[in-house]
Design a protein around this motif. Structure first.
Motif, PDB file in Angstrom:
ATOM      1  N   GLY A 116       0.844  -1.342  -0.087  1.00 55.26           N
ATOM      2  CA  GLY A 116       0.037  -0.056  -0.023  1.00 55.26           C
ATOM      3  C   GLY A 116       0.783   1.249  -0.272  1.00 55.26           C
ATOM      4  N   ALA A 117       1.970   1.123   0.689  1.00 60.09           N
ATOM      5  CA  ALA A 117       2.915   2.329   0.951  1.00 60.09           C
ATOM      6  C   ALA A 117       3.377   2.930  -0.590  1.00 60.09           C
ATOM      7  CB  ALA A 117       4.041   2.242   1.956  1.00 60.09           C
ATOM      8  N   GLU A 118       3.840   1.705  -1.348  1.00 62.69           N
ATOM      9  CA  GLU A 118       4.386   1.995  -2.476  1.00 62.69           C
ATOM     10  C   GLU A 118       3.424   2.529  -3.531  1.00 62.69           C
ATOM     11  OE1 GLU A 118       6.352  -1.745  -3.248  1.00 62.69           O
ATOM     12  OE2 GLU A 118       8.076  -1.441  -2.320  1.00 62.69           O
ATOM     13  N   GLN A 119       2.045   2.404  -3.090  1.00 59.47           N
ATOM     14  CA  GLN A 119       1.177   2.928  -4.018  1.00 59.47           C
ATOM     15  C   GLN A 119       0.604   4.508  -3.588  1.00 59.47           C
ATOM     16  OE1 GLN A 119      -2.232   0.334  -5.489  1.00 59.47           O
ATOM     17  NE2 GLN A 119      -1.063  -0.965  -4.121  1.00 59.47           N
ATOM     18  N   GLY A 120       1.290   4.852  -2.658  1.00 57.65           N
ATOM     19  CA  GLY A 120       0.993   6.268  -2.117  1.00 57.65           C
ATOM     20  C   GLY A 120       0.071   6.365  -0.960  1.00 57.65           C
ATOM     21  N   HIS A 121      -0.343   5.161  -0.305  1.00 55.88           N
ATOM     22  CA  HIS A 121      -1.362   5.261   0.735  1.00 55.88           C
ATOM     23  C   HIS A 121      -0.789   5.631   1.986  1.00 55.88           C
ATOM     24  CE1 HIS A 121      -3.895   3.254   3.521  1.00 55.88           C
ATOM     25  NE2 HIS A 121      -5.039   3.893   2.827  1.00 55.88           N
ATOM     26  N   SER A 122      -1.109   6.872   2.375  1.00 56.50           N
ATOM     27  CA  SER A 122      -0.158   7.447   3.356  1.00 56.50           C
ATOM     28  C   SER A 122      -0.393   6.718   4.979  1.00 56.50           C
ATOM     29  CB  SER A 122      -0.882   8.898   3.911  1.00 56.50           C
ATOM     30  OG  SER A 122      -1.967   9.068   4.202  1.00 56.50           O
ATOM     31  N   LEU A 123      -1.516   6.059   5.112  1.00 53.63           N
ATOM     32  CA  LEU A 123      -1.479   5.290   6.441  1.00 53.63           C
ATOM     33  C   LEU A 123      -0.613   4.172   6.315  1.00 53.63           C
ATOM     34  CD1 LEU A 123      -5.402   5.331   7.266  1.00 53.63           C
ATOM     35  CD2 LEU A 123      -3.409   6.547   8.425  1.00 53.63           C
ATOM     36  N   SER A 124      -0.464   3.487   5.385  1.00 57.10           N
ATOM     37  CA  SER A 124       0.298   2.378   4.994  1.00 57.10           C
ATOM     38  C   SER A 124       1.565   2.848   5.098  1.00 57.10           C
ATOM     39  CB  SER A 124       0.011   1.864   3.671  1.00 57.10           C
ATOM     40  OG  SER A 124      -1.013   0.992   3.607  1.00 57.10           O
ATOM     41  N   GLN A 125       2.020   4.102   4.705  1.00 56.73           N
ATOM     42  CA  GLN A 125       3.375   4.645   4.355  1.00 56.73           C
ATOM     43  C   GLN A 125       3.730   4.818   6.224  1.00 56.73           C
ATOM     44  OE1 GLN A 125       2.786   8.007   1.979  1.00 56.73           O
ATOM     45  NE2 GLN A 125       3.439   6.997   0.333  1.00 56.73           N
ATOM     46  N   TRP A 126       2.673   5.682   6.722  1.00 54.04           N
ATOM     47  CA  TRP A 126       3.136   5.808   8.267  1.00 54.04           C
ATOM     48  C   TRP A 126       3.233   4.533   9.077  1.00 54.04           C
ATOM     49  CZ3 TRP A 126       4.365   9.768  10.830  1.00 54.04           C
ATOM     50  CH2 TRP A 126       4.410   9.815  12.349  1.00 54.04           C
ATOM     51  N   ASN A 127       2.409   3.380   8.789  1.00 48.37           N
ATOM     52  CA  ASN A 127       2.693   1.933   9.523  1.00 48.37           C
ATOM     53  C   ASN A 127       3.891   1.468   9.230  1.00 48.37           C
ATOM     54  OD1 ASN A 127       0.203   1.479  11.540  1.00 48.37           O
ATOM     55  ND2 ASN A 127      -0.498   2.394   9.712  1.00 48.37           N
ATOM     56  N   LEU A 128       4.365   1.712   8.010  1.00 46.03           N
ATOM     57  CA  LEU A 128       5.663   0.991   7.481  1.00 46.03           C
ATOM     58  C   LEU A 128       6.864   1.731   8.148  1.00 46.03           C
ATOM     59  CD1 LEU A 128       6.960  -1.307   5.707  1.00 46.03           C
ATOM     60  CD2 LEU A 128       6.889   0.496   4.026  1.00 46.03           C
ATOM     61  N   GLY A 129       6.697   3.277   8.470  1.00 44.87           N
ATOM     62  CA  GLY A 129       7.684   3.741   8.757  1.00 44.87           C
ATOM     63  C   GLY A 129       7.809   3.450  10.265  1.00 44.87           C
ATOM     64  N   VAL A 130       6.719   3.148  11.050  1.00 44.81           N
ATOM     65  CA  VAL A 130       6.742   2.784  12.577  1.00 44.81           C
ATOM     66  C   VAL A 130       7.398   1.353  12.669  1.00 44.81           C
ATOM     67  CG1 VAL A 130       5.223   2.066  14.397  1.00 44.81           C
ATOM     68  CG2 VAL A 130       4.584   4.356  13.044  1.00 44.81           C
ATOM     69  N   ARG A 131       7.111   0.395  11.505  1.00 41.37           N
ATOM     70  CA  ARG A 131       7.551  -0.841  11.643  1.00 41.37           C
ATOM     71  C   ARG A 131       9.173  -0.555  11.572  1.00 41.37           C
ATOM     72  NH1 ARG A 131       3.629  -3.659  11.983  1.00 41.37           N
ATOM     73  NH2 ARG A 131       4.480  -5.755  11.646  1.00 41.37           N
ATOM     74  N   TYR A 132       9.925  -0.002  10.748  1.00 47.25           N
ATOM     75  CA  TYR A 132      11.365   0.177  10.741  1.00 47.25           C
ATOM     76  C   TYR A 132      11.798   0.867  11.875  1.00 47.25           C
ATOM     77  CZ  TYR A 132      11.875  -1.233   6.053  1.00 47.25           C
ATOM     78  OH  TYR A 132      11.918  -2.040   4.638  1.00 47.25           O
ATOM     79  N   GLN A 133      11.044   1.886  12.422  1.00 47.87           N
ATOM     80  CA  GLN A 133      11.547   2.407  13.803  1.00 47.87           C
ATOM     81  C   GLN A 133      11.467   1.540  14.665  1.00 47.87           C
ATOM     82  OE1 GLN A 133      12.444   5.657  13.974  1.00 47.87           O
ATOM     83  NE2 GLN A 133      12.894   5.259  15.888  1.00 47.87           N
ATOM     84  N   GLU A 134      10.340   0.633  14.807  1.00 44.40           N
ATOM     85  CA  GLU A 134      10.473  -0.496  16.062  1.00 44.40           C
ATOM     86  C   GLU A 134      11.158  -1.671  15.647  1.00 44.40           C
ATOM     87  OE1 GLU A 134       6.301  -0.908  16.477  1.00 44.40           O
ATOM     88  OE2 GLU A 134       6.245   1.304  17.759  1.00 44.40           O
ATOM     89  N   GLY A 135      11.400  -2.147  14.578  1.00 43.04           N
ATOM     90  CA  GLY A 135      12.003  -3.436  14.073  1.00 43.04           C
ATOM     91  C   GLY A 135      10.836  -4.598  13.940  1.00 43.04           C
ATOM     92  N   ARG A 136       9.761  -3.973  13.799  1.00 43.37           N
ATOM     93  CA  ARG A 136       8.654  -5.166  13.617  1.00 43.37           C
ATOM     94  C   ARG A 136       8.390  -5.706  12.239  1.00 43.37           C
ATOM     95  NH1 ARG A 136       3.008  -3.766  15.708  1.00 43.37           N
ATOM     96  NH2 ARG A 136       3.897  -1.697  15.687  1.00 43.37           N
ATOM     97  N   GLY A 137       8.771  -7.032  12.130  1.00 43.65           N
ATOM     98  CA  GLY A 137       8.511  -7.485  10.630  1.00 43.65           C
ATOM     99  C   GLY A 137       9.822  -7.122   9.893  1.00 43.65           C
ATOM    100  N   VAL A 138      10.620  -6.254  10.329  1.00 42.77           N
ATOM    101  CA  VAL A 138      11.869  -5.792   9.498  1.00 42.77           C
ATOM    102  C   VAL A 138      12.855  -5.390  10.368  1.00 42.77           C
ATOM    103  CG1 VAL A 138      10.468  -4.894   7.484  1.00 42.77           C
ATOM    104  CG2 VAL A 138      10.991  -3.309   9.637  1.00 42.77           C
ATOM    105  N   PRO A 139      13.829  -5.502   9.814  1.00 38.88           N
ATOM    106  CA  PRO A 139      15.067  -5.082  10.926  1.00 38.88           C
ATOM    107  C   PRO A 139      15.086  -3.386  11.072  1.00 38.88           C
ATOM    108  CG  PRO A 139      16.142  -6.245   8.870  1.00 38.88           C
ATOM    109  CD  PRO A 139      14.456  -5.965   8.636  1.00 38.88           C
ATOM    110  N   LYS A 140      15.452  -3.001  12.383  1.00 34.92           N
ATOM    111  CA  LYS A 140      15.235  -1.672  12.601  1.00 34.92           C
ATOM    112  C   LYS A 140      16.291  -0.742  11.555  1.00 34.92           C
ATOM    113  CE  LYS A 140      14.375  -1.420  17.522  1.00 34.92           C
ATOM    114  NZ  LYS A 140      14.878  -0.820  18.848  1.00 34.92           N
ATOM    115  N   ASP A 141      15.497   0.494  11.016  1.00 39.86           N
ATOM    116  CA  ASP A 141      16.468   1.040  10.151  1.00 39.86           C
ATOM    117  C   ASP A 141      15.668   2.420  10.141  1.00 39.86           C
ATOM    118  OD1 ASP A 141      17.333   2.518   7.732  1.00 39.86           O
ATOM    119  OD2 ASP A 141      17.298   0.680   6.761  1.00 39.86           O
ATOM    120  N   ARG A 142      16.659   3.355  10.944  1.00 36.70           N
ATOM    121  CA  ARG A 142      16.003   4.709  11.149  1.00 36.70           C
ATOM    122  C   ARG A 142      15.968   5.522   9.837  1.00 36.70           C
ATOM    123  NH1 ARG A 142      18.768   7.196  16.603  1.00 36.70           N
ATOM    124  NH2 ARG A 142      18.014   5.504  18.041  1.00 36.70           N
ATOM    125  N   ASP A 143      16.695   5.142   8.671  1.00 30.93           N
ATOM    126  CA  ASP A 143      16.543   5.741   7.478  1.00 30.93           C
ATOM    127  C   ASP A 143      15.361   5.616   6.889  1.00 30.93           C
ATOM    128  OD1 ASP A 143      19.024   7.217   7.937  1.00 30.93           O
ATOM    129  OD2 ASP A 143      20.460   5.718   7.070  1.00 30.93           O
TER     130      ASP A 143
END
Length: 155
Positions: A116-143
């Motif tokens: 969803g994020a790659e299609q421009g869906h802002s809530l998906s983008q936000w949640n994906l950012g949170v996942r990277y911040q917390e390392g949930r489902g992906v490795p932590k990556d601040r960038d």
């Protein structure tokens, strides 16, 4: 050899029938006839209309027309998500995130948030950012977290 003109009109009739089922389903839903809406949307979803599958997912999640059933909601959301309905991708991600109707799976949730994020869906983008911040489902990556959060907020 098949007649291309007949094939064209057969396809046109099928498209018209699918569109009619969606319109009739929307009208039935608007007047509170959830049973009727369910029938029209089911017909359209089974004919390949992804938005109808999304509507059925919402109806099953909310208990409209049939009792609430998260497993069935997830099934309909998956059908719509696989056909590109971004709202269905987000809802399916949420269900995997929370373990509603599907086993909790942060990796699968992340996959659908990313789609969803790659299609421009802002809530998906936000949640994906949170996942990277917390390392949930992906490795932590601040960038990556910052990138998706910026995209979500438009900054």
């Amino acid at each position: 050899m098949a007649n291309p003109i007949k094939a064209f009109f057969a396809g046109l009739r099928a498209d018209t029938a699918r569109a009619g089922s969606m319109m009739d389903g929307n009208k039935a839903f608007a007047r509170g006839d959830y049973g009727g809406a369910w029938l029209y949307f089911s017909h359209a979803a089974n004919a390949g209309v992804p938005e109808a599958a999304f509507n059925l997912g919402l109806m099953r999640m909310n208990g409209q027309g049939l009792p609430a059933d998260d497993e069935q909601a997830a099934r309909w959301f998956r059908q719509a998500a696989e056909q590109g309905v971004v709202e269905a991708q987000f809802n399916l991600a949420q269900m995997y995130d929370q373990g509603r109707g599907v086993p909790q799976d942060f990796v699968e949730a992340t996959k659908w948030y990313r789609t969803g994020a790659e299609q421009g869906h802002s809530l998906s983008q936000w949640n994906l950012g949170v996942r990277y911040q917390e390392g949930r489902g992906v490795p932590k990556d601040r960038d990556e977290a910052a990138k998706w959060s910026r995209l979500a907020t438009g900054k």
